[in-house]
Design a protein around this motif. Structure first.
Motif, PDB file in Angstrom:
ATOM      1  N   ARG A  23      -3.812  24.845   1.701  1.00  0.00           N
ATOM      2  CA  ARG A  23      -3.216  25.568   2.661  1.00  0.00           C
ATOM      3  C   ARG A  23      -2.575  24.760   3.797  1.00  0.00           C
ATOM      4  O   ARG A  23      -1.477  25.135   4.269  1.00  0.00           O
ATOM      5  CB  ARG A  23      -4.088  26.616   3.339  1.00  0.00           C
ATOM      6  CG  ARG A  23      -3.771  27.679   4.258  1.00  0.00           C
ATOM      7  CD  ARG A  23      -4.500  28.664   4.931  1.00  0.00           C
ATOM      8  NE  ARG A  23      -5.442  29.158   3.906  1.00  0.00           N
ATOM      9  CZ  ARG A  23      -6.695  28.817   3.621  1.00  0.00           C
ATOM     10  NH1 ARG A  23      -7.558  27.878   4.709  1.00  0.00           N
ATOM     11  NH2 ARG A  23      -7.527  29.520   2.836  1.00  0.00           N
ATOM     12  N   ILE A  24      -3.187  23.669   4.300  1.00  0.00           N
ATOM     13  CA  ILE A  24      -2.813  22.849   5.326  1.00  0.00           C
ATOM     14  C   ILE A  24      -2.381  21.611   5.007  1.00  0.00           C
ATOM     15  O   ILE A  24      -1.698  20.839   5.592  1.00  0.00           O
ATOM     16  CB  ILE A  24      -3.964  22.604   6.325  1.00  0.00           C
ATOM     17  CG1 ILE A  24      -5.119  21.631   5.413  1.00  0.00           C
ATOM     18  CG2 ILE A  24      -4.612  23.900   6.884  1.00  0.00           C
ATOM     19  CD1 ILE A  24      -6.163  21.220   6.584  1.00  0.00           C
ATOM     20  N   LYS A  25      -2.086  21.360   3.434  1.00  0.00           N
ATOM     21  CA  LYS A  25      -1.494  20.229   2.578  1.00  0.00           C
ATOM     22  C   LYS A  25      -2.050  18.954   3.089  1.00  0.00           C
ATOM     23  O   LYS A  25      -1.315  17.912   3.048  1.00  0.00           O
ATOM     24  CB  LYS A  25       0.188  20.095   3.074  1.00  0.00           C
ATOM     25  CG  LYS A  25       0.756  21.386   2.589  1.00  0.00           C
ATOM     26  CD  LYS A  25       2.216  21.468   2.870  1.00  0.00           C
ATOM     27  CE  LYS A  25       2.943  22.541   2.603  1.00  0.00           C
ATOM     28  NZ  LYS A  25       2.585  23.752   2.414  1.00  0.00           N
ATOM     29  N   GLY A  26      -3.455  18.860   3.506  1.00  0.00           N
ATOM     30  CA  GLY A  26      -4.170  17.785   3.582  1.00  0.00           C
ATOM     31  C   GLY A  26      -4.698  17.703   5.078  1.00  0.00           C
ATOM     32  O   GLY A  26      -4.141  18.354   5.743  1.00  0.00           O
ATOM     33  N   GLY A  27      -5.592  17.172   5.360  1.00  0.00           N
ATOM     34  CA  GLY A  27      -6.096  17.035   6.703  1.00  0.00           C
ATOM     35  C   GLY A  27      -7.667  16.099   6.697  1.00  0.00           C
ATOM     36  O   GLY A  27      -8.084  15.668   6.089  1.00  0.00           O
ATOM     37  N   THR A  28      -8.202  16.110   8.028  1.00  0.00           N
ATOM     38  CA  THR A  28      -9.287  15.336   8.285  1.00  0.00           C
ATOM     39  C   THR A  28     -10.298  16.428   7.854  1.00  0.00           C
ATOM     40  O   THR A  28     -10.148  17.535   7.668  1.00  0.00           O
ATOM     41  CB  THR A  28      -9.578  14.881   9.703  1.00  0.00           C
ATOM     42  OG1 THR A  28      -9.382  16.352  10.473  1.00  0.00           O
ATOM     43  CG2 THR A  28      -8.345  14.080  10.466  1.00  0.00           C
ATOM     44  N   VAL A  29     -11.626  15.835   7.946  1.00  0.00           N
ATOM     45  CA  VAL A  29     -12.718  16.709   7.557  1.00  0.00           C
ATOM     46  C   VAL A  29     -12.796  17.835   8.650  1.00  0.00           C
ATOM     47  O   VAL A  29     -12.948  19.177   8.203  1.00  0.00           O
ATOM     48  CB  VAL A  29     -14.109  16.006   7.697  1.00  0.00           C
ATOM     49  CG1 VAL A  29     -15.216  16.950   7.582  1.00  0.00           C
ATOM     50  CG2 VAL A  29     -14.134  14.721   6.788  1.00  0.00           C
ATOM     51  N   ARG A  30     -12.721  17.689  10.030  1.00  0.00           N
ATOM     52  CA  ARG A  30     -12.672  18.806  10.894  1.00  0.00           C
ATOM     53  C   ARG A  30     -11.485  19.879  10.574  1.00  0.00           C
ATOM     54  O   ARG A  30     -11.701  21.176  11.037  1.00  0.00           O
ATOM     55  CB  ARG A  30     -12.616  18.352  12.124  1.00  0.00           C
ATOM     56  CG  ARG A  30     -13.810  17.546  12.546  1.00  0.00           C
ATOM     57  CD  ARG A  30     -13.734  17.241  14.272  1.00  0.00           C
ATOM     58  NE  ARG A  30     -14.958  16.272  14.494  1.00  0.00           N
ATOM     59  CZ  ARG A  30     -16.354  16.539  14.499  1.00  0.00           C
ATOM     60  NH1 ARG A  30     -16.706  17.610  13.818  1.00  0.00           N
ATOM     61  NH2 ARG A  30     -17.093  15.485  14.831  1.00  0.00           N
ATOM     62  N   GLU A  31     -10.486  19.270  10.340  1.00  0.00           N
ATOM     63  CA  GLU A  31      -9.310  20.360   9.979  1.00  0.00           C
ATOM     64  C   GLU A  31      -9.446  20.844   8.929  1.00  0.00           C
ATOM     65  O   GLU A  31      -9.154  22.055   8.816  1.00  0.00           O
ATOM     66  CB  GLU A  31      -8.037  19.264   9.868  1.00  0.00           C
ATOM     67  CG  GLU A  31      -7.545  18.647  11.011  1.00  0.00           C
ATOM     68  CD  GLU A  31      -6.304  17.811  11.087  1.00  0.00           C
ATOM     69  OE1 GLU A  31      -5.551  17.479  11.843  1.00  0.00           O
ATOM     70  OE2 GLU A  31      -6.242  17.191   9.839  1.00  0.00           O
ATOM     71  N   VAL A  32     -10.214  20.515   7.869  1.00  0.00           N
ATOM     72  CA  VAL A  32     -10.578  21.299   6.525  1.00  0.00           C
ATOM     73  C   VAL A  32     -11.738  22.311   7.060  1.00  0.00           C
ATOM     74  O   VAL A  32     -11.292  23.329   6.738  1.00  0.00           O
ATOM     75  CB  VAL A  32     -10.759  20.223   5.551  1.00  0.00           C
ATOM     76  CG1 VAL A  32     -11.477  21.397   4.293  1.00  0.00           C
ATOM     77  CG2 VAL A  32      -9.949  19.304   5.145  1.00  0.00           C
ATOM     78  N   MET A  33     -12.645  21.819   7.978  1.00  0.00           N
ATOM     79  CA  MET A  33     -13.684  22.865   8.050  1.00  0.00           C
ATOM     80  C   MET A  33     -13.015  24.046   9.030  1.00  0.00           C
ATOM     81  O   MET A  33     -13.498  25.182   8.848  1.00  0.00           O
ATOM     82  CB  MET A  33     -14.506  22.020   9.086  1.00  0.00           C
ATOM     83  CG  MET A  33     -15.529  21.030   8.356  1.00  0.00           C
ATOM     84  SD  MET A  33     -16.722  20.081   9.147  1.00  0.00           S
ATOM     85  CE  MET A  33     -17.661  21.462   9.845  1.00  0.00           C
TER      86      MET A  33
END
Length: 131
Positions: A23-33
């Protein structure tokens, strides 16, 4: 000791994380959370572990960006969907895709609109093969 076979399918939790990553096309742990279901309560370390496991399985890559790792998918969602359906067809429907589709359309909860969409997709596909 026998080595564990590398899984090419995702567990339910891994799929939840991959869905957020896609959905977000990748990200940090916090962004995924932040992109997981609102009722999903996980510690940062647990989420980080799941992302590392997905990377070990080959579903993600990571690169360091400042103090965090940024995770990106190596497998796109349509490719994974196709692989999962092939696996489901092979294992549960005796490698007979028509049985899978029959079970799907026989579902009492399938709306008329959804059935019409499936019909239109089949017509389109069959029309392509007639040329």
């Amino acid at each position: 000791m026998r080595q564990k076979k590398k899984s090419t399918l995702l567990t339910e939790v891994e799929l939840e994380f991959m869905t957020a990553i896609w959905r977000i096309k990748g990200g940090t742990v916090r962004e995924v959370m932040a992109n997981l279901a609102d009722d999903r309560q996980l510690a940062y370390t647990s989420a980080s572990t799941i992302l590392r496991i997905l990377e070990q399985k080959g579903f993600l890559t990571s690169e360091r960006a400042e103090k965090s790792f940024v995770y990106r998918p190596t497998v796109d969602k349509p490719a994974y969907q196709a692989k999962s359906l092939r696996n489901l067809s092979e294992k549960l429907f005796d490698n007979t895709p028509s049985s899978l589709v029959a079970r799907l359309v026989d579902d009492e909860n399938m709306s008329q609109e959804a059935l019409q969409e499936i019909h239109a997709l089949l017509e389109k596909r069959l029309g392509k093969n007639a040329d």
